[in-house]
Design an enzyme around this catalytic site. Structure first.
Site, short mmCIF file in Angstrom:
data_model
loop_
_atom_site.label_atom_id
_atom_site.label_comp_id
_atom_site.label_asym_id
_atom_site.label_seq_id
_atom_site.Cartn_x
_atom_site.Cartn_y
_atom_site.Cartn_z
N GLY A 53 -10.41 -10.28 -18.31
CA GLY A 53 -11.64 -10.99 -18.63
C GLY A 53 -11.43 -12.45 -18.24
N ALA A 54 -12.42 -13.00 -17.51
CA ALA A 54 -12.21 -14.32 -16.89
C ALA A 54 -11.77 -15.42 -17.87
CB ALA A 54 -13.47 -14.72 -16.14
N ARG A 95 -4.27 -12.85 -9.91
CA ARG A 95 -5.52 -12.14 -9.60
C ARG A 95 -6.44 -13.09 -8.83
NH1 ARG A 95 -8.34 -8.73 -14.27
NH2 ARG A 95 -9.21 -7.64 -12.48
N ASP A 245 -17.17 -13.29 -13.39
CA ASP A 245 -15.86 -13.83 -12.99
C ASP A 245 -15.99 -15.07 -12.13
OD1 ASP A 245 -15.32 -10.87 -13.69
OD2 ASP A 245 -13.36 -11.85 -13.64
N ASN A 255 -19.05 -10.02 -10.70
CA ASN A 255 -18.62 -9.43 -11.98
C ASN A 255 -18.13 -8.02 -11.71
OD1 ASN A 255 -18.30 -9.63 -14.87
ND2 ASN A 255 -19.95 -8.14 -15.05
N LYS A 256 -17.71 -7.35 -12.75
CA LYS A 256 -17.13 -6.02 -12.64
C LYS A 256 -17.97 -5.10 -11.76
CE LYS A 256 -14.03 -4.91 -13.81
NZ LYS A 256 -12.83 -4.90 -12.97
O1 MRU Z 1 -11.07 -6.55 -14.26
P1 MRU Z 1 -11.47 -7.21 -15.56
O2 MRU Z 1 -11.43 -6.28 -16.72
O3 MRU Z 1 -10.73 -8.49 -15.79
O4 MRU Z 1 -13.00 -7.59 -15.31
C1 MRU Z 1 -13.65 -8.34 -16.32
C2 MRU Z 1 -15.08 -8.56 -16.06
O5 MRU Z 1 -15.62 -8.18 -15.03
C3 MRU Z 1 -15.81 -9.37 -17.08
O6 MRU Z 1 -17.14 -8.98 -17.16
C4 MRU Z 1 -15.74 -10.84 -16.69
O7 MRU Z 1 -14.41 -11.24 -16.51
C5 MRU Z 1 -16.39 -11.71 -17.69
S1 MRU Z 1 -15.46 -11.82 -19.18
C6 MRU Z 1 -16.30 -12.80 -20.26
#
Ligand code: MRU
Length: 355
Positions: A53-54, A95, A245, A255-256
């Site tokens: 999560g960012a 990452r 992100d 985003n994801k």
């Molecule tokens: O691969 P991840 O689990 O780190 O991906 C996270 C996301 O896509 C979240 O939606 C994003 O980081 C926002 S967290 C507030």
């Protein structure tokens, strides 16, 4: 099992000697804390999504930069700075997509440089870095709460909300971004009907968001990613909230993986689509989504993970980007700690990156 609500996602331990994090790869079945002080272990924890999560990645990077500085024995400022810069570069390689990682490391580096220019010695610089890392962590709580207040002001009690991946407290320090209005609404009796996409392939929605919202006393409903359009068509969803992100200057938002499909369906069914992000997620130096590096992950996440036996043919090609970019014109507003901002107004509101 320990009580999840008693443990912060990420913290420094009491004597500031290690970072303590919930191992998110084990949830929801096991709640285990990791105590890490070695830079390589923290790097690996980010890479393997033990912390993810960012904003949480940014907070972890701040603590990691401090621990790296603390571990140095030299008192020579030039040698110290050379190693500190190398450690920052190493952490930055963990990452590629979440800009909060680079933002937090940039902030730690700037704090170090300012202190060094002001004539501070190595011991003093270490204390300044500790204060900066702690500030990044505590600001995250205030910022997420503020995002939640802005988001909540757009909602009415009893509404149906849909979210994707985990942009919850596990992705931040508290409240989350996309979930902040859900937490605040829950505290204030809004009784939202919350739906969580399971989020293939790593299932952050089912494993993490559904888990943490249920642990907070809510009653979320999980659905497979390919069910969200049909759910929206029923009229039961009044808003989609996701995290982010990296937001480019024109409002394109990474985003994801799967987020852009949600935004397309939301547009089709007239459901407002909100990206929730702290201003540290805005990358005003990147003009649009084409400039955002998208992490590609291992094929086994798609073909083997979660299955008792491999479910796709051996040797088959796999497409597994971890993120996608939602085009700015599909986004109703980007909600930061400063309010809900139309993508087209972003540049006027944030002419340069926030530090
Ligand atoms: O691969 P991840 O689990 O780190 O991906 C996270 C996301 O896509 C979240 O939606 C994003 O980081 C926002 S967290 C507030």
């Amino acid at each position: 099992m320990k009580d999840f609500n008693e443990y912060p996602t990420i913290a420094l331990d009491d004597d500031a000697s290690c970072v303590v994090m919930i191992d998110q790869t084990l949830l929801p079945g096991r709640l285990e804390l990791l105590r890490l002080s070695e830079l390589s272990d923290i790097w690996e924890a980010i890479k393997l999504l033990r912390v993810r999560g960012a904003p949480a990645i940014g907070v972890t990077a701040g603590f990691a930069a401090y621990l790296a500085a603390k571990s140095q024995t030299t008192e020579d400022i030039f040698a110290f700075e050379k190693q500190f810069d190398a450690d920052i570069d190493f952490l930055a390689s963990s990452r590629p997509t979440a800009v909060n990682l680079f933002w937090a490391l940039g902030r730690m580096k700037a704090a170090e440089r300012d202190a060094s220019k002001a004539g501070k010695n190595v011991a003093e610089i270490k204390q300044i870095l500790l204060a900066e890392a702690n500030a990044i962590c505590s600001e995250d709580i205030r910022i997420c709460k503020s995002i939640g207040e802005h988001a909540l002001s757009l909602l009415r009690p009893g509404q149906g909300l849909l979210t994707h991946c985990n942009a919850g407290r596990l992705a931040t320090v508290e409240y989350g971004t996309a979930t902040a209005a859900m937490y605040l609404g829950h505290e204030r009796g809004y009784d939202f009907d919350v739906y969580c996409d399971e989020t293939r392939p790593l299932l952050q929605g089912a494993r993490l968001t559904a888990f943490e919202l249920a642990a907070a006393g809510m009653h979320p409903t999980v659905l497979c990613d390919n069910m969200s359009a049909s759910l929206m068509k029923t009229g039961r969803i009044h808003a989609v909230f996701t995290g982010c992100d990296r937001v480019a200057a024109n409002g394109d938002s990474a985003n994801k993986i799967g987020t852009s499909l949600l935004a397309l369906a939301a547009k089709r069914y007239g459901v407002p689509f909100y990206i929730c992000a702290p201003s540290s997620t805005l990358d005003m130096q990147t003009p649009n989504g084409e400039g955002i590096v998208i992490e590609q992950r291992a094929p086994e996440e798609v073909t083997e993970m979660w299955y008792s036996e491999r479910m796709a043919p051996e040797g088959i090609g796999v497409y597994n980007p971890a993120f996608d970019v939602t085009d700015a014109d599909l986004i109703t507003a980007i909600i930061t700690e400063d309010g809900a901002i139309a993508p087209g107004d972003l540049k006027a509101r944030y002419p340069v990156n926030v530090l």
